[in-house]
Scaffold this active site. Structure first.
Site, PDB file in Angstrom:
ATOM      1  N   LYS A  41     -23.343  -4.136  26.893  1.00  0.00           N
ATOM      2  CA  LYS A  41     -22.406  -4.471  25.816  1.00  0.00           C
ATOM      3  C   LYS A  41     -22.541  -5.927  25.391  1.00  0.00           C
ATOM      4  O   LYS A  41     -22.526  -6.247  24.215  1.00  0.00           O
ATOM      5  CB  LYS A  41     -20.966  -4.185  26.283  1.00  0.00           C
TER       6      LYS A  41
ATOM      7  N   LYS B 180     -27.697   2.476  14.743  1.00  0.00           N
ATOM      8  CA  LYS B 180     -26.715   3.308  15.462  1.00  0.00           C
ATOM      9  C   LYS B 180     -27.382   4.568  15.983  1.00  0.00           C
ATOM     10  O   LYS B 180     -27.182   4.964  17.119  1.00  0.00           O
ATOM     11  CB  LYS B 180     -25.561   3.732  14.551  1.00  0.00           C
TER      12      LYS B 180
ATOM     13  N   ARG C 204      -9.796  -1.898  29.282  1.00  0.00           N
ATOM     14  CA  ARG C 204      -9.963  -2.263  27.872  1.00  0.00           C
ATOM     15  C   ARG C 204     -10.242  -3.746  27.695  1.00  0.00           C
ATOM     16  O   ARG C 204     -10.483  -4.203  26.581  1.00  0.00           O
ATOM     17  CB  ARG C 204      -8.698  -1.906  27.090  1.00  0.00           C
TER      18      ARG C 204
ATOM     19  N   GLU D 148     -29.843   3.868  18.878  1.00  0.00           N
ATOM     20  CA  GLU D 148     -29.141   3.344  20.049  1.00  0.00           C
ATOM     21  C   GLU D 148     -28.448   4.441  20.863  1.00  0.00           C
ATOM     22  O   GLU D 148     -28.533   4.464  22.081  1.00  0.00           O
ATOM     23  CB  GLU D 148     -28.112   2.346  19.531  1.00  0.00           C
TER      24      GLU D 148
ATOM     25  N   ASN E  52       2.667  -6.109  21.126  1.00  0.00           N
ATOM     26  CA  ASN E  52       1.302  -5.835  20.666  1.00  0.00           C
ATOM     27  C   ASN E  52       1.336  -5.885  19.154  1.00  0.00           C
ATOM     28  O   ASN E  52       2.265  -5.340  18.554  1.00  0.00           O
ATOM     29  CB  ASN E  52       0.846  -4.429  21.061  1.00  0.00           C
ATOM     30  N   GLY E  53       0.325  -6.461  18.529  1.00  0.00           N
ATOM     31  CA  GLY E  53       0.286  -6.488  17.061  1.00  0.00           C
ATOM     32  C   GLY E  53       0.273  -7.916  16.549  1.00  0.00           C
ATOM     33  O   GLY E  53      -0.030  -8.856  17.287  1.00  0.00           O
TER      34      GLY E  53
ATOM     35  N   GLU F 110     -28.108  -0.622   9.541  1.00  0.00           N
ATOM     36  CA  GLU F 110     -27.092  -0.396  10.564  1.00  0.00           C
ATOM     37  C   GLU F 110     -27.046   1.087  10.959  1.00  0.00           C
ATOM     38  O   GLU F 110     -26.931   1.425  12.138  1.00  0.00           O
ATOM     39  CB  GLU F 110     -25.725  -0.885  10.056  1.00  0.00           C
TER      40      GLU F 110
ATOM     41  N   CYS G 240      -3.698  -5.540  23.077  1.00  0.00           N
ATOM     42  CA  CYS G 240      -2.969  -5.832  24.311  1.00  0.00           C
ATOM     43  C   CYS G 240      -2.391  -4.547  24.900  1.00  0.00           C
ATOM     44  O   CYS G 240      -2.386  -3.513  24.252  1.00  0.00           O
ATOM     45  CB  CYS G 240      -1.837  -6.795  24.015  1.00  0.00           C
TER      46      CYS G 240
ATOM     47  N   TRP H 215      -4.691  -9.675  24.955  1.00  0.00           N
ATOM     48  CA  TRP H 215      -6.006  -9.892  24.343  1.00  0.00           C
ATOM     49  C   TRP H 215      -5.706 -10.870  23.220  1.00  0.00           C
ATOM     50  O   TRP H 215      -5.091 -10.499  22.222  1.00  0.00           O
ATOM     51  CB  TRP H 215      -6.536  -8.553  23.834  1.00  0.00           C
TER      52      TRP H 215
ATOM     53  N   HIS I 299     -45.195   1.259  -0.271  1.00  0.00           N
ATOM     54  CA  HIS I 299     -46.105   0.239   0.250  1.00  0.00           C
ATOM     55  C   HIS I 299     -46.509   0.554   1.690  1.00  0.00           C
ATOM     56  O   HIS I 299     -46.927  -0.338   2.425  1.00  0.00           O
ATOM     57  CB  HIS I 299     -45.455  -1.145   0.137  1.00  0.00           C
TER      58      HIS I 299
HETATM   59  O1  M6R Z   1     -21.513  -9.416  20.761  1.00  0.00           O
HETATM   60  P1  M6R Z   1     -22.499  -9.549  19.644  1.00  0.00           P
HETATM   61  O2  M6R Z   1     -21.922  -9.127  18.333  1.00  0.00           O
HETATM   62  O3  M6R Z   1     -23.083 -10.937  19.551  1.00  0.00           O
HETATM   63  O4  M6R Z   1     -23.663  -8.585  20.008  1.00  0.00           O
HETATM   64  C1  M6R Z   1     -24.810  -8.515  19.233  1.00  0.00           C
HETATM   65  C2  M6R Z   1     -25.640  -7.304  19.551  1.00  0.00           C
HETATM   66  O5  M6R Z   1     -26.044  -7.325  20.888  1.00  0.00           O
HETATM   67  C3  M6R Z   1     -24.874  -5.999  19.277  1.00  0.00           C
HETATM   68  O6  M6R Z   1     -24.413  -5.942  17.972  1.00  0.00           O
HETATM   69  C4  M6R Z   1     -25.769  -4.766  19.532  1.00  0.00           C
HETATM   70  O7  M6R Z   1     -26.785  -4.726  18.592  1.00  0.00           O
HETATM   71  C5  M6R Z   1     -24.936  -3.500  19.510  1.00  0.00           C
HETATM   72  N1  M6R Z   1     -25.129  -2.766  20.710  1.00  0.00           N
HETATM   73  C6  M6R Z   1     -25.246  -2.596  18.368  1.00  0.00           C
HETATM   74  O8  M6R Z   1     -24.450  -1.470  18.348  1.00  0.00           O
END
Ligand code: M6R
Length: 612
Positions: free
Chosen positions: A607, A489, A30, A492, A103-104, A485, A2, A77, A508
């Site tokens: 996002k 990252k 935010r 991406e 906040n918190g 993961e 928040c 939030w 394999h």
């Molecule tokens: O909001 P969500 O967690 O459902 O989103 C899922 C994916 O779109 C999200 O994790 C995406 O893979 C990210 N950009 C990865 O960093």
């Protein structure tokens, strides 16, 4: 998280409401779900709040704007209680003489609320914050500062709080514990804010409040004291950042800011979920019984992207600790593959945003087929949260960068707690082992901070290997899940082609791609498969790959076989994914910096993916 703004001045022509609304608008980037202000108008507190955008609040007061030169404001939030007018801050006591923004998380709010209700207080919202206003009314003894101090003594948890009272015009009181709060210094006026952007247009001179400190702020003075009530002398912090950098807390990108927010995000996600004596997990949100849990013969975890990777770790935890069958699926596959789902199925959707369309559709389909649904999400009252029978929130705060970082670590933490909770219900783990794991879990936030404290070697690797076109990640068991993961990252944000493989799978097929100088990031933290992973590392070394090993601090073996090692603090190997992912996030970030990509908004990505 928040946002907070407070203002106190003397000039009638400068309305507090204007300063508050303008400050709150600087925190809009935010994300928030509701907003509100309280202004001292003709010796009375006037509160105006509204769910939705700040524009809705502006519109509400447009015709009759509060008149007054002191006030407090908030963008919310949601954590406790869905977004609504009632749950928006500021919150008042019964008399309306005291008002507070927060906040918190107040961890003992339920106990306090019960006590206060017995004492005759009437609550208007579902929030944890409202107890603070009523508690102040209850303990008030005529001395505003002393009474606030008494409130702080009784509340547990994390907070940035600002108090105002119609009984004490001309002053605001603020205090903080584990949540940021600054006091902006003006001429004949002063400001309070959770974040620099909210007040940077008025002043660049600030006091940064420390944990346990309390400040009494008037238009002409700021008096700061510590927990014991002793005066604290502060240095003025001059902000040199521009407004854009201020939004990122001085970090160059939101991604980096959010990586560094992980200790707090994890701490918040743990809060209220560990029993007072620290021996077991409490899940107030679920209140399951052993019989209820035992009706589920199968669990599906369904998600996309990073959330799917967290689900893979979740499967490992639930199967290992609670001994229930778990399948993990990518949501876009699950919804079209005619899965076997019935009333004995528990369907867990994982989603940071709570809006991902494939995950939502998979959940709806499972519900239609008779499953019980549980959402793990970061956004209160999001579509997935609303659709689910049960919800567990990660309290990571808003995640702005497209690349998910703090959502992943908090999702894993939540899965770990869920698995322990299930294990306790089912009796699949001795209570000593549960207590031992809870003990280790409590250390994790500090261990993430330790991992984040030395980024220089990672920057160096990123510079060295940032221009390679291919990078491989390998690991076994939990290390393999984290590898996936790490590779996501890297691709991406840096656009480097990265692939993760179960280390045992290399021979394999993929081994054909390992040639001289190819970087291979090898995670080797899982003791049961350590020797096997080491053999795989030798396989790639034999093809002249450059191997960067990720190991636990107690590992003295790995460095003999790899080119570089990055170590993370020692903990139970089940918890290591929460630590090992951190250097991988940083590596991706600094590789992106090396290549000059648009880190926070990588090409072609959004996002929140609300289309199929
Ligand atoms: O909001 P969500 O967690 O459902 O989103 C899922 C994916 O779109 C999200 O994790 C995406 O893979 C990210 N950009 C990865 O960093």
């Amino acid at each position: 998280m928040c946002g907070i703004v407070g203002y106190i001045g003397k000039q009638k022509s400068k309305r507090a409401s204007e300063v508050l609304l303008e400050g709150l608008s600087k925190l809009e980037y935010r994300g928030y779900d509701s907003a509100g202000i309280a202004v001292l108008e003709n010796d009375k507190i006037r509160v105006e709040k509204s769910v939705g955008r700040l524009a809705a609040l502006r519109e509400k007061i447009e015709e009759n704007e509060p008149v007054g030169t002191q006030g407090i404001g908030h963008t919310r939030w949601a954590t406790h209680g869905r977004p609504s007018d009632r749950n928006s801050h500021p919150h008042t006591d019964c008399s309306g003489d005291f008002v507070v923004v927060h906040n918190g998380i107040i961890e003992n709010y339920l106990t306090l609320k019960e006590e206060l209700i017995e004492q005759g207080h009437e609550f208007k919202s579902e929030t944890d914050t409202e107890v603070v206003a009523h508690l102040l009314e209850e303990v008030y003894n005529g001395d505003f500062t002393a009474s606030v101090r008494e409130v702080l003594r009784r509340i547990e948890g994390s907070y940035a709080l600002v108090f105002m009272s119609s009984k004490h015009p001309g002053m605001l009181i603020c205090a903080k514990q584990d949540n940021p709060l600054i006091i902006g210094l003006g001429e004949g006026e002063n400001f309070i804010a959770s974040d620099i952007p909210a007040i940077i247009a008025h002043t660049r001179r600030n006091y940064i409040l420390g944990d346990g400190e309390l400040a009494v702020v008037t238009a002409d003075s700021v008096a700061i004291t510590n927990r014991a009530g002793e005066p604290v002398q502060k240095k003025v912090f001059e902000v040199s950042w521009n407004a854009e950098a201020a939004e990122k807390g001085g970090y160059e990108h939101f991604m980096l800011k959010e990586i560094h927010e992980q200790p707090k995000a994890v701490r918040d996600t743990l809060s209220q979920r560990i029993a007072k004596d620290g021996t077991c997990i409490r899940m107030e949100e679920l209140k399951w019984s052993r019989e209820y849990l035992e009706q589920f013969t199968k669990i599906y975890i369904v998600a996309c992207g990073t959330a799917y990777h967290a689900g893979l770790v979740g499967k490992y935890y639930i199967e290992k600790l609670a001994r229930v069958n778990v399948e993990v699926d990518v949501a876009s596959e699950f919804r079209y593959r005619d899965p076997i789902v019935d009333k004995h199925t528990l369907f867990i959707a994982v989603s940071q945003s709570g809006e991902t369309s494939d995950t939502l559709a998979a959940m709806k389909e499972s519900k239609r087929l008779g499953a019980t649904t549980l959402a793990l999400t970061n956004v209160v009252a999001s579509s997935i949260a609303r659709e689910a029978d049960n919800v567990l929130y990660t309290w990571a705060g808003p995640e702005i960068a497209v690349a998910s970082t703090k959502a992943y670590t908090t999702q894993i933490v939540l899965f770990f707690m869920l698995a322990l909770y299930m294990a306790e219900l089912k009796g699949t783990l001795p209570s000593e082992r549960v207590a031992e794991l809870v003990r280790e879990l409590k250390n994790v936030p500090a261990q993430i901070s330790e991992t984040l404290s030395d980024v220089e070697p990672i920057k160096t690797f990123a510079k060295q290997y940032g221009f390679n076109e291919d990078v491989f990640y390998i690991g076994r068991g939990l290390d393999y899940s984290v590898s996936l993961e790490g590779a996501l990252k890297l691709k991406e944000v840096s656009y480097i082609h990265a692939e993760a493989y179960a280390a045992g799978e290399l021979k394999h097929g993929t081994l054909a791609l390992i040639t001289e100088g190819i970087p291979v990031i090898a995670l080797a933290t899982q003791k049961t498969v350590y020797e096997k992973t080491l053999s795989n590392i030798k396989e790639v070394k034999a093809r002249d790959a450059v191997v960067i090993g990720i190991a636990s601090a107690d590992d003295e073996e790995l460095e003999k076989y790899v080119d570089h090692v990055m170590k993370v603090p020692e903990t139970d190997e089940l918890l290591l994914p929460i630590l090992t992912v951190v250097p991988l996030q940083l590596l991706a970030y600094y590789a992106a910096i090396t290549r000059g990509t648009d880190v926070d908004k990588p090409r072609n990505l959004a996002k929140s993916v609300t289309v199929e």
